[in-house]
Design a protein around this motif. Structure first.
Motif, PDB file in Angstrom:
ATOM      1  N   ARG A  33      30.807   6.883   1.821  1.00  9.44           N
ATOM      2  CA  ARG A  33      32.102   6.266   1.548  1.00  9.44           C
ATOM      3  C   ARG A  33      32.486   6.389   0.074  1.00  9.44           C
ATOM      4  N   ARG A  83      20.146  -0.657  -1.620  1.00  5.12           N
ATOM      5  CA  ARG A  83      21.132  -1.547  -0.973  1.00  5.12           C
ATOM      6  C   ARG A  83      22.529  -0.930  -1.023  1.00  5.12           C
ATOM      7  N   GLU A  94      22.715   1.747   1.696  1.00  6.43           N
ATOM      8  CA  GLU A  94      22.893   1.170   3.027  1.00  6.43           C
ATOM      9  C   GLU A  94      24.359   0.889   3.339  1.00  6.43           C
ATOM     10  N   ARG A  95      25.169   0.819   2.298  1.00  6.88           N
ATOM     11  CA  ARG A  95      26.599   0.545   2.464  1.00  6.88           C
ATOM     12  C   ARG A  95      27.450   1.805   2.299  1.00  6.88           C
TER      13      ARG A  95
END
Length: 307
Positions: A182, A199, A202-203
């Protein structure tokens, strides 16, 4: 050599106060700034957090080592604390994830510690007097207390210490996004914890971790959607280069964010000063109130300086 035997140890503070106990981990000598951490768990993450470079960490939780040491929870490639102070070390680790005891890992990495002292009294002393230089001496390293105090007072202060380049990566690397990508984030490593880029990944964020010496040109070479400045050790007033890089990012208007040391760098980039706190905030149970909503959240902190 294991510290589980009868070897004696002593923690000496620069103001002359001494605490006698038993060796824990490696035998020898350790110097650093004595600070306390209030986390009830997560000692493996604390010990491997680069922000604790050159600090002797006092665990306020009475028993440490219950879950042993595993190979998954390290926040970096090594233990960074200068020394470790615990009250009651667990005799036997109890976790299906454990690969060895905490004591064994301290020995393996040469980290000098002390156990069996009144950590409550030590914490109260540091709260009243402030974080200060200290030394841990065990086994044959123990000598007359006046001599040990003199050695502690010869050590450098944390105020004025420029440490971020000491702990940061020397080569850029990429943590790829998990699943659909993204965004791209350039993360300036001032002592970054391994979980932070994970982290983000993971997004859906592809994270380009850059050395503390990275320039504005290096940051924009990865075409970032955002720029992140990490946590790290030392005095933010010495971090002139990261401040200049952040000012360059602010001038271009790219979204940026940071935690801990990175937040202090933001303060400096905006023209504010930084100062050393009396004893800092360290732990995973620090309450913080959102002044706009009144909501209190329990947060993780590790900093000895503030904007």
């Amino acid at each position: 050599m294991s510290g589980r035997g009868p070897a004696a140890a002593v923690l000496v503070l620069e103001d002359g106060r001494a605490f006698r106990g038993r060796a824990y981990g490696a035998l020898g000598t350790a110097f650093g700034e004595a600070v306390f951490s209030t986390g009830m768990t997560g000692y493996q993450e604390t010990l491997t957090d680069p922000s604790y470079d050159r600090q002797i960490v006092v665990a306020t939780a009475p028993q440490i080592g219950n879950t042993g040491w595993n190979d998954e929870d390290d926040e970096s490639s090594r233990i960074w604390v200068a020394g470790y102070v615990v009250r009651d070390p667990a005799r036997v680790p109890s976790s299906w994830r454990a690969r060895r005891s905490l004591d064994e890992e301290l020995v393996r990495q040469g980290v000098v510690g002390i156990s069996g002292i009144d950590t409550r009294a030590l914490t109260r002393h540091l709260r009243e007097r402030g974080a200060m230089r200290a030394g841990v001496f065990s086994g044959e390293a123990i000598g007359p207390e006046p001599d040990l105090v003199a050695r502690v007072r010869e050590q450098p202060h944390m105020k004025g210490a420029n440490l971020c380049a000491e702990v940061a990566t020397t080569e850029a690397y990429v943590v790829p996004a998990i699943g659909e990508k993204r965004f791209t984030v350039a993360a300036v490593d001032l002592g970054i914890k391994g979980m932070t880029p994970r982290r983000m990944a993971e997004r859906g964020i592809e994270v380009h971790v850059l050395p503390a010496t990275a320039t504005v040109e290096d940051v924009y070479a990865v075409n970032p959607d955002g720029v992140f400045f990490s946590n790290g050790p030392g005095d933010p007033s010495t971090a002139d280069h990261p401040v200049s890089v952040m000012q360059g990012v602010l001038e271009r208007g790219t979204p940026l964010f940071g935690i801990c040391f990175g937040n202090q760098i933001l303060g400096r980039a905006l023209g504010f000063g930084t100062f050393k706190l009396k004893y800092g905030h360290r732990g995973i149970n620090q309450p913080v109130q959102d002044r706009t909503t009144g909501k209190v959240e329990v947060t993780a902190h590790n900093h000895g300086f503030a904007v």
